[in-house]
Enzyme design. Structure first.
Site, PDB file in Angstrom:
ATOM      1  N   GLU A  65      74.830  58.455  41.235  1.00  0.00           N
ATOM      2  CA  GLU A  65      74.602  59.720  42.158  1.00  0.00           C
ATOM      3  C   GLU A  65      74.919  60.865  41.478  1.00  0.00           C
ATOM      4  O   GLU A  65      74.193  61.867  41.896  1.00  0.00           O
ATOM      5  CB  GLU A  65      75.207  59.448  43.454  1.00  0.00           C
ATOM      6  CG  GLU A  65      74.689  57.954  44.219  1.00  0.00           C
ATOM      7  CD  GLU A  65      73.259  58.217  44.606  1.00  0.00           C
ATOM      8  OE1 GLU A  65      72.744  59.270  44.466  1.00  0.00           O
ATOM      9  OE2 GLU A  65      72.610  57.186  44.886  1.00  0.00           O
ATOM     10  N   TYR A  81      75.648  64.500  50.750  1.00  0.00           N
ATOM     11  CA  TYR A  81      74.627  63.462  50.208  1.00  0.00           C
ATOM     12  C   TYR A  81      75.226  62.387  49.258  1.00  0.00           C
ATOM     13  O   TYR A  81      75.134  61.429  49.669  1.00  0.00           O
ATOM     14  CB  TYR A  81      73.676  64.352  49.355  1.00  0.00           C
ATOM     15  CG  TYR A  81      72.842  63.472  48.452  1.00  0.00           C
ATOM     16  CD1 TYR A  81      71.999  62.468  49.147  1.00  0.00           C
ATOM     17  CD2 TYR A  81      73.261  63.105  47.334  1.00  0.00           C
ATOM     18  CE1 TYR A  81      71.179  61.522  48.482  1.00  0.00           C
ATOM     19  CE2 TYR A  81      72.585  61.993  46.414  1.00  0.00           C
ATOM     20  CZ  TYR A  81      71.692  61.135  47.093  1.00  0.00           C
ATOM     21  OH  TYR A  81      70.653  60.043  46.513  1.00  0.00           O
ATOM     22  N   ASP A 127      68.248  63.458  51.092  1.00  0.00           N
ATOM     23  CA  ASP A 127      68.010  64.368  49.992  1.00  0.00           C
ATOM     24  C   ASP A 127      66.542  64.803  50.052  1.00  0.00           C
ATOM     25  O   ASP A 127      66.084  64.717  50.980  1.00  0.00           O
ATOM     26  CB  ASP A 127      68.294  63.503  48.883  1.00  0.00           C
ATOM     27  CG  ASP A 127      66.966  62.652  48.248  1.00  0.00           C
ATOM     28  OD1 ASP A 127      66.223  62.251  49.353  1.00  0.00           O
ATOM     29  OD2 ASP A 127      66.870  62.289  47.240  1.00  0.00           O
ATOM     30  N   CYS A 152      54.809  59.724  47.586  1.00  0.00           N
ATOM     31  CA  CYS A 152      54.894  60.915  48.440  1.00  0.00           C
ATOM     32  C   CYS A 152      55.413  61.968  47.581  1.00  0.00           C
ATOM     33  O   CYS A 152      56.551  62.742  48.106  1.00  0.00           O
ATOM     34  CB  CYS A 152      55.550  60.590  49.644  1.00  0.00           C
ATOM     35  SG  CYS A 152      55.054  61.890  50.945  1.00  0.00           S
ATOM     36  N   CYS A 211      48.281  59.327  48.684  1.00  0.00           N
ATOM     37  CA  CYS A 211      48.306  58.806  50.052  1.00  0.00           C
ATOM     38  C   CYS A 211      47.588  57.417  49.983  1.00  0.00           C
ATOM     39  O   CYS A 211      47.937  56.642  50.990  1.00  0.00           O
ATOM     40  CB  CYS A 211      47.586  59.711  50.908  1.00  0.00           C
ATOM     41  SG  CYS A 211      48.333  61.179  50.913  1.00  0.00           S
ATOM     42  N   CYS A 237      50.174  54.603  49.509  1.00  0.00           N
ATOM     43  CA  CYS A 237      51.426  54.812  50.316  1.00  0.00           C
ATOM     44  C   CYS A 237      51.369  53.819  51.467  1.00  0.00           C
ATOM     45  O   CYS A 237      50.246  53.557  52.099  1.00  0.00           O
ATOM     46  CB  CYS A 237      51.494  56.184  50.742  1.00  0.00           C
ATOM     47  SG  CYS A 237      52.714  56.368  51.889  1.00  0.00           S
ATOM     48  N   CYS A 273      51.348  58.053  59.177  1.00  0.00           N
ATOM     49  CA  CYS A 273      51.764  59.461  58.498  1.00  0.00           C
ATOM     50  C   CYS A 273      51.019  60.071  59.257  1.00  0.00           C
ATOM     51  O   CYS A 273      49.620  60.336  59.261  1.00  0.00           O
ATOM     52  CB  CYS A 273      51.360  59.366  57.079  1.00  0.00           C
ATOM     53  SG  CYS A 273      51.925  61.005  56.323  1.00  0.00           S
TER      54      CYS A 273
END
Length: 332
Positions: A54, A137, A155, A216, A223, A226, A232
């Site tokens: 991370e 985060y 995030d 995305c 799209c 997705c 959406c």
């Protein structure tokens, strides 16, 4: 009041719940087939390994992180091992990941974990955010990805996906708004013993983040590929405002202090590596081992005012040693 006496707020909440439930199901199926096989995923590393991944991934693409993470963990598999490494070794191993102060903060974090927590990463949010270099985060990501806790991870990618899918608008970057934080909490799956593992908050957090990184995206969302296109609101509205403003503005790099700092550190890393090879071969260096003379430093960048300012800032950050003769080297 609306729709036979049902308050509009309750009706909106019910619609959000239905949409989030469907999104969770579709996204879990997508994740199972499309998740990138990163070495710190799927229970293949320790909580400390998740922490390292991370920190390394902050402002850096995950694909670039993989070889550095693998090399780092091979040398320093836990906090105790990193805690006793030399500063020069740590900065050298960080390589070209950028923002090398992160490496020093990670080592500071390792020392606290090794000394105060018996080399075991703490399990609470309050303890994690109290560690050097750990913010909201990172603490939330470690709780979710390493310990399986139900916590919203927020995030840039997650904010973008959630804002588009459920609010029908772009996330504009900067600090997460109250609306974005509340939304992340509201759509986070509940942990229920009888539910399939695909409904877990851990998979949700990872899958939403992955979707934002690979499908995305900020300027060119795919799209058609997705799994959330049916839920959406952004797609249904015709992608309003797409491309007007990047979620994270692109920063100019050429000629910046960041570039100059990187050039200086790269020269010091090369000198340190050359000195190490000399020791291994039984050769002795004249002067301080691994030091780069001032004459060579001045050849690194034509603007010596900017060069000196960057040297001073690196010294202030603890990333180099300035020797009496003007030469520079990595901290010993």
């Amino acid at each position: 009041m609306h729709n036979g006496g049902v308050p509009e707020e309750i009706e909106r909440e019910e619609r959000l719940h239905v949409s989030a439930t469907a999104a969770c199901r579709h996204l879990a199926a997508w994740w199972e087939l499309n998740a990138r096989d990163l070495p710190w995923r799927f229970g293949r590393t320790t909580p400390w390994g998740v922490m390292v991944s991370e920190v390394m991934s902050q402002q850096t693409q995950m694909s670039r992180v993989v070889p550095y993470w693998e090399s780092w963990m091979a040398v320093w598999p836990d906090a105790a091992a990193l805690a006793v490494a030399s500063t020069a070794e740590v900065i050298t191993a960080w390589g070209r990941l950028g923002y090398p102060r992160r490496a020093l903060r990670l080592q500071e974090c390792a020392r606290v974990v090794a000394e105060e927590y018996a080399n075991e990463l703490p399990h609470t949010y309050e303890e994690l955010v109290a560690l050097p270099g750990v913010g909201d985060y990172t603490a939330s990501a470690v709780l979710s990805f390493a310990f399986g806790e139900r916590v919203a991870v927020i995030d840039t990618n997650i904010r973008r996906v959630l804002s588009r899918v459920f609010l029908g608008m772009e996330s504009r970057g900067g600090t997460a708004s109250r609306t974005e934080r509340e939304l992340a909490e509201r759509v986070l799956p509940e942990e229920m013993p009888e539910r399939d593992a695909s409904g877990s908050s851990v998979i949700w957090n990872q899958a939403v983040m992955e979707l934002g990184a690979t499908v995305c995206t900020a300027k060119a969302p795919q799209c058609g590929d997705c799994p959330l296109r049916g839920e959406c609101a952004f797609l249904a509205a015709g992608l309003p405002g797409l491309g007007e403003r990047r979620t994270r503005p692109r920063q100019r790099f050429q000629g910046t202090d960041r570039q100059v700092r990187g050039i200086i550190l790269n020269a010091l890393r090369q000198a340190a590596a050359q000195a190490a090879r000399g020791v291994a071969d039984g050769r002795l260096e004249t002067g301080a081992p691994g030091a780069v003379p001032r004459s060579q430093i001045e050849q690194l960048w034509p603007d010596h005012v900017q060069l000196d300012a960057c040297i001073a800032s690196l010294d202030e950050d603890g990333l180099l040693d300035m020797l009496p003769d003007g030469s520079l080297r990595l901290p010993q």
